[in-house]
Write a protein that holds these residues in place. Sequence first.
Motif, PDB file in Angstrom:
ATOM      1  N   ASN A  43       6.275  16.740  15.047  1.00 49.07           N
ATOM      2  CA  ASN A  43       7.733  16.749  14.936  1.00 49.07           C
ATOM      3  C   ASN A  43       8.193  16.457  13.519  1.00 49.07           C
ATOM      4  OD1 ASN A  43       7.753  17.207  17.666  1.00 49.07           O
ATOM      5  ND2 ASN A  43       8.376  15.140  18.230  1.00 49.07           N
ATOM      6  N   LEU A  44       7.557  15.465  12.904  1.00 53.67           N
ATOM      7  CA  LEU A  44       7.918  15.086  11.537  1.00 53.67           C
ATOM      8  C   LEU A  44       7.741  16.249  10.578  1.00 53.67           C
ATOM      9  CD1 LEU A  44       8.552  12.789   9.436  1.00 53.67           C
ATOM     10  CD2 LEU A  44       6.086  12.438   9.300  1.00 53.67           C
ATOM     11  N   CYS A  45       6.593  16.905  10.678  1.00 53.76           N
ATOM     12  CA  CYS A  45       6.286  17.986   9.738  1.00 53.76           C
ATOM     13  C   CYS A  45       7.111  19.241  10.022  1.00 53.76           C
ATOM     14  CB  CYS A  45       4.791  18.308   9.779  1.00 53.76           C
ATOM     15  SG  CYS A  45       3.754  16.984   9.116  1.00 53.76           S
ATOM     16  N   ALA A  46       7.369  19.533  11.282  1.00 54.86           N
ATOM     17  CA  ALA A  46       8.165  20.717  11.615  1.00 54.86           C
ATOM     18  C   ALA A  46       9.574  20.597  11.063  1.00 54.86           C
ATOM     19  CB  ALA A  46       8.197  20.910  13.124  1.00 54.86           C
ATOM     20  N   GLU A  47      10.201  19.450  11.262  1.00 54.04           N
ATOM     21  CA  GLU A  47      11.560  19.263  10.772  1.00 54.04           C
ATOM     22  C   GLU A  47      11.600  19.201   9.254  1.00 54.04           C
ATOM     23  OE1 GLU A  47      12.848  15.788  12.808  1.00 54.04           O
ATOM     24  OE2 GLU A  47      12.878  16.766  14.778  1.00 54.04           O
ATOM     25  N   ALA A  48      10.583  18.566   8.654  1.00 57.93           N
ATOM     26  CA  ALA A  48      10.544  18.483   7.196  1.00 57.93           C
ATOM     27  C   ALA A  48      10.323  19.857   6.571  1.00 57.93           C
ATOM     28  CB  ALA A  48       9.442  17.521   6.752  1.00 57.93           C
ATOM     29  N   GLU A  63       8.376  12.005   2.468  1.00 57.03           N
ATOM     30  CA  GLU A  63       9.357  11.321   1.627  1.00 57.03           C
ATOM     31  C   GLU A  63       9.203  11.672   0.156  1.00 57.03           C
ATOM     32  OE1 GLU A  63       8.714   7.233   2.450  1.00 57.03           O
ATOM     33  OE2 GLU A  63       9.406   7.358   4.536  1.00 57.03           O
ATOM     34  N   GLU A  64       7.967  11.791  -0.289  1.00 57.42           N
ATOM     35  CA  GLU A  64       7.704  12.057  -1.711  1.00 57.42           C
ATOM     36  C   GLU A  64       7.481  13.530  -2.005  1.00 57.42           C
ATOM     37  OE1 GLU A  64       8.035   9.636  -3.873  1.00 57.42           O
ATOM     38  OE2 GLU A  64       8.484   8.291  -2.185  1.00 57.42           O
ATOM     39  N   ARG A  65       7.631  14.376  -0.989  1.00 50.50           N
ATOM     40  CA  ARG A  65       7.493  15.830  -1.150  1.00 50.50           C
ATOM     41  C   ARG A  65       6.133  16.216  -1.745  1.00 50.50           C
ATOM     42  NH1 ARG A  65      13.559  17.795  -3.107  1.00 50.50           N
ATOM     43  NH2 ARG A  65      14.674  16.784  -1.376  1.00 50.50           N
ATOM     44  N   ILE A 117       0.837  -1.203   0.000  1.00 52.66           N
ATOM     45  CA  ILE A 117       0.000   0.000   0.000  1.00 52.66           C
ATOM     46  C   ILE A 117       0.868   1.248   0.000  1.00 52.66           C
ATOM     47  CG2 ILE A 117      -1.597   1.336   1.444  1.00 52.66           C
ATOM     48  CD1 ILE A 117      -2.940  -1.333   2.158  1.00 52.66           C
ATOM     49  N   GLY A 118       1.969   1.218   0.743  1.00 56.69           N
ATOM     50  CA  GLY A 118       2.882   2.359   0.740  1.00 56.69           C
ATOM     51  C   GLY A 118       3.449   2.629  -0.641  1.00 56.69           C
ATOM     52  N   ASP A 119       3.819   1.571  -1.361  1.00 51.73           N
ATOM     53  CA  ASP A 119       4.356   1.750  -2.721  1.00 51.73           C
ATOM     54  C   ASP A 119       3.315   2.368  -3.646  1.00 51.73           C
ATOM     55  OD1 ASP A 119       6.749   0.681  -1.931  1.00 51.73           O
ATOM     56  OD2 ASP A 119       6.303  -1.349  -2.654  1.00 51.73           O
ATOM     57  N   VAL A 120       2.056   1.913  -3.519  1.00 54.60           N
ATOM     58  CA  VAL A 120       1.000   2.460  -4.373  1.00 54.60           C
ATOM     59  C   VAL A 120       0.767   3.935  -4.058  1.00 54.60           C
ATOM     60  CG1 VAL A 120      -1.469   2.326  -4.932  1.00 54.60           C
ATOM     61  CG2 VAL A 120      -0.115   0.227  -4.695  1.00 54.60           C
ATOM     62  N   LEU A 121       0.713   4.270  -2.782  1.00 51.98           N
ATOM     63  CA  LEU A 121       0.434   5.650  -2.389  1.00 51.98           C
ATOM     64  C   LEU A 121       1.603   6.580  -2.702  1.00 51.98           C
ATOM     65  CD1 LEU A 121      -1.424   5.123   1.006  1.00 51.98           C
ATOM     66  CD2 LEU A 121      -2.402   5.645  -1.228  1.00 51.98           C
ATOM     67  N   ARG A 122       2.807   6.062  -2.730  1.00 54.22           N
ATOM     68  CA  ARG A 122       3.952   6.906  -3.100  1.00 54.22           C
ATOM     69  C   ARG A 122       3.867   7.358  -4.559  1.00 54.22           C
ATOM     70  NH1 ARG A 122       6.090   3.551   0.771  1.00 54.22           N
ATOM     71  NH2 ARG A 122       7.285   4.652   2.388  1.00 54.22           N
ATOM     72  N   ARG A 123       3.201   6.566  -5.363  1.00 55.73           N
ATOM     73  CA  ARG A 123       3.040   6.948  -6.780  1.00 55.73           C
ATOM     74  C   ARG A 123       1.763   7.740  -7.022  1.00 55.73           C
ATOM     75  NH1 ARG A 123       4.474   1.408  -7.140  1.00 55.73           N
ATOM     76  NH2 ARG A 123       2.311   0.874  -7.631  1.00 55.73           N
ATOM     77  N   ALA A 124       0.930   7.836  -6.007  1.00 57.33           N
ATOM     78  CA  ALA A 124      -0.369   8.500  -6.170  1.00 57.33           C
ATOM     79  C   ALA A 124      -0.223  10.012  -6.015  1.00 57.33           C
ATOM     80  CB  ALA A 124      -1.359   7.962  -5.138  1.00 57.33           C
ATOM     81  N   PRO A 125      -1.128  10.782  -6.616  1.00 57.17           N
ATOM     82  CA  PRO A 125      -1.105  12.239  -6.402  1.00 57.17           C
ATOM     83  C   PRO A 125      -1.477  12.571  -4.960  1.00 57.17           C
ATOM     84  CG  PRO A 125      -3.060  11.594  -7.631  1.00 57.17           C
ATOM     85  CD  PRO A 125      -2.205  10.372  -7.541  1.00 57.17           C
ATOM     86  N   ARG A 126      -1.123  13.755  -4.521  1.00 58.22           N
ATOM     87  CA  ARG A 126      -1.344  14.141  -3.126  1.00 58.22           C
ATOM     88  C   ARG A 126      -2.811  14.143  -2.743  1.00 58.22           C
ATOM     89  NH1 ARG A 126      -0.490  20.078  -1.363  1.00 58.22           N
ATOM     90  NH2 ARG A 126      -2.607  19.856  -0.594  1.00 58.22           N
ATOM     91  N   GLU A 127      -3.717  14.362  -3.719  1.00 57.61           N
ATOM     92  CA  GLU A 127      -5.148  14.380  -3.409  1.00 57.61           C
ATOM     93  C   GLU A 127      -5.606  13.049  -2.818  1.00 57.61           C
ATOM     94  OE1 GLU A 127      -3.824  15.522  -6.169  1.00 57.61           O
ATOM     95  OE2 GLU A 127      -4.154  17.679  -5.792  1.00 57.61           O
TER      96      GLU A 127
END
Length: 477
Positions: A213-218, A190-192, A157-167
């Motif tokens: 924390n994740l979003c602040a540092e990113a 990870e995929e910006r 599922i992670g691989d599929v969503l990494r290729r999916a648009p942000r919507e």
Amino acid sequence: MDVGSGGAAAGRLAHGAAVGDVLDVEDPEAWLALDQGVRADGWYYPPDVTPRWEQARGGRALTAALRGSEPLGAPLLVLALCHRDGRIRERALTEADRHPVVLPLVVVRCADWVGPVRDRARARLAQDIDEGTAVALAPLALRIGRRHRGAFAVDLIGDVLRRAPRERLLPLFAHTDRAVRRFAYRIAVEERRLSPVELARTAARDEDIVVRNLCAEAALAAVAPDAYEDVLEPLLVARDPRARSVGVTALRRAGRPERAERFLADRSALVRACARYVVRQAGGDPSAWYRERCAEAGDPAVPPAAVIGLAECGERADAELLWPLTAHPVAAVRARAVAGLRALDVTDVPRLAALLDDPAPGVVREVTQALTPSARALDVERLTRGLDPGRPRHVRVSAFRLLSAHDGLVRLRAAVALLDDPDEKVRHWARQSVQRWRPTADVPPGTAEVGELLDRGRHLFSAYVLARRKWEAGLSA
């Protein structure tokens, strides 16, 4: 839905009820409960005994269908995918593509303990998954991912969503399950898929500390030098101290260290520490800043956090600035002044003891904490008067804590005095203290007062334990 409800749902499916009528198909817990409930409801039986649901009309139909070549309907297919027999589960997976409603059970079978079932389920899921189903199945897959051999569905599922648009990720960003939100935001980072400003706003408002924390540092890692202002503003006004601290630390890299000065009096110790670092790197002196604000003991505008900030970076000599603040008209300032004196390891027992009658609970709480190591040097009679039911609750609690730091009769008297306290929590603490009391070396054996005090708390002991306590104190039962 629990396992018992899952078993009941299995019975309804065996009698032909539609899957959507039996359980909430969008709830991962419903599928997991059904999977367990089917096997728990009479599944473990000798070979010559038929389980309850197989005696039902639908159960007999399932058995006949599995022996023949006719396709299964969705209700029977659900039961077959949860069946105790791995051969039946494997057979059911060959028909899973005919009924998309059972796809959640294919995810469950991807972590099956039977190798052929597991392999067929993984092949089926890899064939059927798309962006929409990946979003829908992510909450269930993350739960299955905690199991042994459960990582396959999560990775797929992670691989599929990494290729999916942000919507496609938007529903997961707003999911009520924090594990799902963490999963989605990790992919987005990870995929910006999110801009630095969007990441900063998420860091400022999300309820989960890991996401913040994740979003602040990113956000800071991805921002361009000329866009710092837009990213820093949401971080600097965030309620979460961690997000604010990240923003304050970034002020140095943004070329705006002077803005860190106002965070020297932030309510969070972490943010204050980051602000001091930025100020020092810019050539400033945080200690001088704190001393300037604490110098006017009567100034009602003294920031409470500046008082404790002085103690965090000052010297013992700064206690001379803090003592006058223990009489400040603002309770928060008085409390921080006492906390600061304790942080500087400056304890003047008589001066602090005079603050035990302060009307503010926060002040008395700090004073009590500072005096506890020196409790035996305090006036026991004065503390005992603080136990009177007419005194404020925070005064009674403080007196009890300080008297409990003593040994022997002093501690027992204090606990017994509060057995009928108006406050339920105070009564509970007093009762626990009486039950845990043991005579110490300073209590002469046979002291009659011990027996009298224990008798007042006799309802807290069995007859045997009460007699044992008295025997330990050298008294007869």
